[in-house]
Design an enzyme around this catalytic site. Structure first.
Site, mmCIF file in Angstrom:
data_model
loop_
_atom_site.group_PDB
_atom_site.id
_atom_site.type_symbol
_atom_site.label_atom_id
_atom_site.label_comp_id
_atom_site.label_asym_id
_atom_site.label_seq_id
_atom_site.Cartn_x
_atom_site.Cartn_y
_atom_site.Cartn_z
ATOM 1 N N GLY A 9 12.079 9.264 61.093
ATOM 2 C CA GLY A 9 13.082 10.226 60.667
ATOM 3 C C GLY A 9 12.963 10.423 59.171
ATOM 4 O O GLY A 9 12.308 9.649 58.472
ATOM 5 N N ASP A 83 10.416 -2.466 59.393
ATOM 6 C CA ASP A 83 11.136 -1.500 58.566
ATOM 7 C C ASP A 83 10.164 -0.872 57.575
ATOM 8 O O ASP A 83 9.200 -1.509 57.154
ATOM 9 C CB ASP A 83 12.270 -2.208 57.814
ATOM 10 C CG ASP A 83 13.262 -1.241 57.199
ATOM 11 O OD1 ASP A 83 13.563 -0.203 57.821
ATOM 12 O OD2 ASP A 83 13.764 -1.535 56.089
ATOM 13 N N GLU A 84 10.432 0.371 57.190
ATOM 14 C CA GLU A 84 9.590 1.103 56.229
ATOM 15 C C GLU A 84 8.120 1.046 56.635
ATOM 16 O O GLU A 84 7.225 0.786 55.831
ATOM 17 C CB GLU A 84 9.795 0.563 54.809
ATOM 18 C CG GLU A 84 11.220 0.642 54.300
ATOM 19 C CD GLU A 84 11.757 2.064 54.117
ATOM 20 O OE1 GLU A 84 10.949 3.009 54.105
ATOM 21 O OE2 GLU A 84 12.981 2.229 53.991
ATOM 22 N N CYS A 144 22.048 22.838 54.701
ATOM 23 C CA CYS A 144 22.560 23.686 55.781
ATOM 24 C C CYS A 144 22.770 22.802 57.012
ATOM 25 O O CYS A 144 22.706 21.585 56.901
ATOM 26 C CB CYS A 144 21.604 24.854 56.066
ATOM 27 S SG CYS A 144 20.074 24.377 56.902
ATOM 28 N N CYS A 178 15.645 20.908 55.918
ATOM 29 C CA CYS A 178 14.946 21.678 56.948
ATOM 30 C C CYS A 178 13.785 22.405 56.265
ATOM 31 O O CYS A 178 13.675 22.422 55.036
ATOM 32 C CB CYS A 178 15.896 22.677 57.621
ATOM 33 S SG CYS A 178 16.426 24.029 56.549
#
Length: 192
Positions: A9, A83-84, A144, A178
């Site tokens: 993500g 992690d990472e 947004c 985005c």
């Protein structure tokens, strides 16, 4: 057979929070987990794995370019959490893949897919190539309500695509964006 997972993500999407929740769930069942992280990630302390929500734990294994995973160390382990993962050496990704086959232990890697220039990190690229399961952890754009897909670097409140590829930071430096907002922030003249 155990699987290799890549859960990716953008910045701020709660990847580490997810990792810590998975570790907690295993441990609540009396199972042993090993958490590893890249040694270069010192944002919250050398050994500390910390979410921005405040949950934390120490890493069991710190990984650098010279690290090799000794499979004997994983005896009695139910799950390995990384992690990472984008900062891990590619060789470690391959060793985690091998761990799932040889020791039948699942490995779940959490990390960024791309850097702030939209280029894949080497370890993330390898995970995309060899993971059994690839899952996106979603978050909305900082500007947004669309889904964020890029990590936008800000320097002094201005978007930037300059600097080293590996640059540690959190919301003070990187924002989820985005595609449209990422481009508009980097090239303000493109706004309608």
């Amino acid at each position: 057979m155990a699987k290799l997972y890549f859960r990716y993500g953008v910045v701020g999407s709660a990847k580490t929070l997810n990792l810590l929740a998975v570790a907690h769930n295993y441990e609540q069942q009396g199972k042993r987990v090993l958490v590893l992280k890249p040694e270069l990630d010192t944002r919250f302390g050398r050994e500390l794995v910390r979410s921005r929500a405040g949950l934390r734990r120490n890493a069991d294994i710190l990984v650098n370019e010279a690290t090799d995973l000794n499979f004997g160390r994983f005896e009695g382990v139910s799950c390995v959490l990384a992690d990472e993962a984008q900062f891990l050496p590619v060789r470690i990704i391959d060793q985690l893949r091998e761990l799932t086959w040889r020791c039948d232990i699942p490995a779940i890697c959490y990390g960024l897919r791309t850097d702030f220039r939209t280029r894949a990190f080497e370890a993330s690229q390898r995970l995309l190539e060899v993971a059994d399961s690839i899952e996106e952890i979603k978050i909305s754009c900082n500007f947004c309500n669309d889904k964020a897909v890029f990590n936008l670097k800000h320097r002094g409140g201005v978007a930037s695509a300059d600097g080293p590829t590996i640059e540690l930071g959190a919301e003070e430096k990187f924002l989820p964006a985005c595609c449209r907002c990422y481009r508009e922030q980097l090239e303000p003249g493109l706004r309608p």
